[in-house]
Design an enzyme around this catalytic site. Sequence first.
Site, PDB file in Angstrom:
ATOM      1  N   CYS A  35      49.401  19.850  31.563  1.00  0.00           N
ATOM      2  CA  CYS A  35      49.510  19.038  30.343  1.00  0.00           C
ATOM      3  C   CYS A  35      48.332  19.241  29.397  1.00  0.00           C
ATOM      4  O   CYS A  35      48.440  19.890  28.372  1.00  0.00           O
ATOM      5  CB  CYS A  35      49.632  17.552  30.679  1.00  0.00           C
ATOM      6  SG  CYS A  35      51.115  17.091  31.602  1.00  0.00           S
ATOM      7  N   ARG A  36      47.184  18.680  29.771  1.00  0.00           N
ATOM      8  CA  ARG A  36      46.033  18.662  28.869  1.00  0.00           C
ATOM      9  C   ARG A  36      45.294  19.994  28.783  1.00  0.00           C
ATOM     10  O   ARG A  36      45.034  20.482  27.679  1.00  0.00           O
ATOM     11  CB  ARG A  36      45.061  17.545  29.289  1.00  0.00           C
ATOM     12  CG  ARG A  36      45.659  16.161  29.148  1.00  0.00           C
ATOM     13  CD  ARG A  36      44.797  15.101  29.802  1.00  0.00           C
ATOM     14  NE  ARG A  36      44.815  15.247  31.257  1.00  0.00           N
ATOM     15  CZ  ARG A  36      44.081  14.532  32.100  1.00  0.00           C
ATOM     16  NH1 ARG A  36      43.237  13.626  31.636  1.00  0.00           N
ATOM     17  NH2 ARG A  36      44.170  14.707  33.402  1.00  0.00           N
ATOM     18  N   SER A  37      44.925  20.565  29.928  1.00  0.00           N
ATOM     19  CA  SER A  37      44.118  21.797  29.861  1.00  0.00           C
ATOM     20  C   SER A  37      44.864  22.994  29.265  1.00  0.00           C
ATOM     21  O   SER A  37      44.246  23.772  28.532  1.00  0.00           O
ATOM     22  CB  SER A  37      43.478  22.135  31.212  1.00  0.00           C
ATOM     23  OG  SER A  37      44.414  22.255  32.240  1.00  0.00           O
ATOM     24  N   CYS A  70      41.913  20.109  33.799  1.00  0.00           N
ATOM     25  CA  CYS A  70      42.489  18.774  33.988  1.00  0.00           C
ATOM     26  C   CYS A  70      42.985  18.689  35.430  1.00  0.00           C
ATOM     27  O   CYS A  70      42.640  19.529  36.257  1.00  0.00           O
ATOM     28  CB  CYS A  70      43.576  18.455  32.954  1.00  0.00           C
ATOM     29  SG  CYS A  70      45.114  19.393  33.104  1.00  0.00           S
ATOM     30  N   ASN A 124      46.730  21.102  35.510  1.00  0.00           N
ATOM     31  CA  ASN A 124      46.768  22.300  34.665  1.00  0.00           C
ATOM     32  C   ASN A 124      48.172  22.535  34.104  1.00  0.00           C
ATOM     33  O   ASN A 124      48.615  23.663  33.942  1.00  0.00           O
ATOM     34  CB  ASN A 124      46.265  23.528  35.442  1.00  0.00           C
ATOM     35  CG  ASN A 124      46.027  24.767  34.574  1.00  0.00           C
ATOM     36  OD1 ASN A 124      46.263  25.883  35.019  1.00  0.00           O
ATOM     37  ND2 ASN A 124      45.571  24.595  33.357  1.00  0.00           N
ATOM     38  N   ASP A 181      45.790  11.182  30.517  1.00  0.00           N
ATOM     39  CA  ASP A 181      46.825  12.061  31.067  1.00  0.00           C
ATOM     40  C   ASP A 181      48.180  11.580  30.546  1.00  0.00           C
ATOM     41  O   ASP A 181      48.595  10.463  30.854  1.00  0.00           O
ATOM     42  CB  ASP A 181      46.788  12.004  32.595  1.00  0.00           C
ATOM     43  CG  ASP A 181      47.672  13.061  33.238  1.00  0.00           C
ATOM     44  OD1 ASP A 181      48.586  13.587  32.566  1.00  0.00           O
ATOM     45  OD2 ASP A 181      47.453  13.348  34.421  1.00  0.00           O
TER      46      ASP A 181
END
Length: 154
Positions: free
Chosen positions: A16-18, A11, A14, A125
Amino acid sequence: MSDKQRILMVCLGNICRSPLAEGIMRSKLNFTKFEVDSAGTYGGHVGEQPDNRSIEVARKNGLDITNQKCRKLTVDDFDRFDYIYVMDDSNFRDVTALAPTPEHANKVVKILDELFPGEGLDVPDPYYGGQQGFENVYKMLDQATDAIAKKLQG
């Protein structure tokens, strides 16, 4: 070189999402056969833990991602990983632009394409939103990683 299949989740930051995608994916695959990592296209959080809201939603779902540390995507990642999953169009453009060859660029897939092929959907995001955004992202990634795990494990 081991015979493990390697999966990278990417993401922007690196945080939040990934990291969530990494933690969820890891929980679904046999660690003796698969390696899962995550990275960001932006290096502003290198060395940091994931966002507290990601840590919290992971914990709520029985996962501990507190040992993860943010890192920036590198050109070497294209050789190291077999699959590179990105969260949105912006990540896709940034990651494929860094790919040294067309073959490397072909490893890059938007993660929601595993659930909704050809629809071009993004994992939003959640950084600037509230906790509900993190809950929603967790659910999306949980479903997408189910599809990936099923595909990779036959």
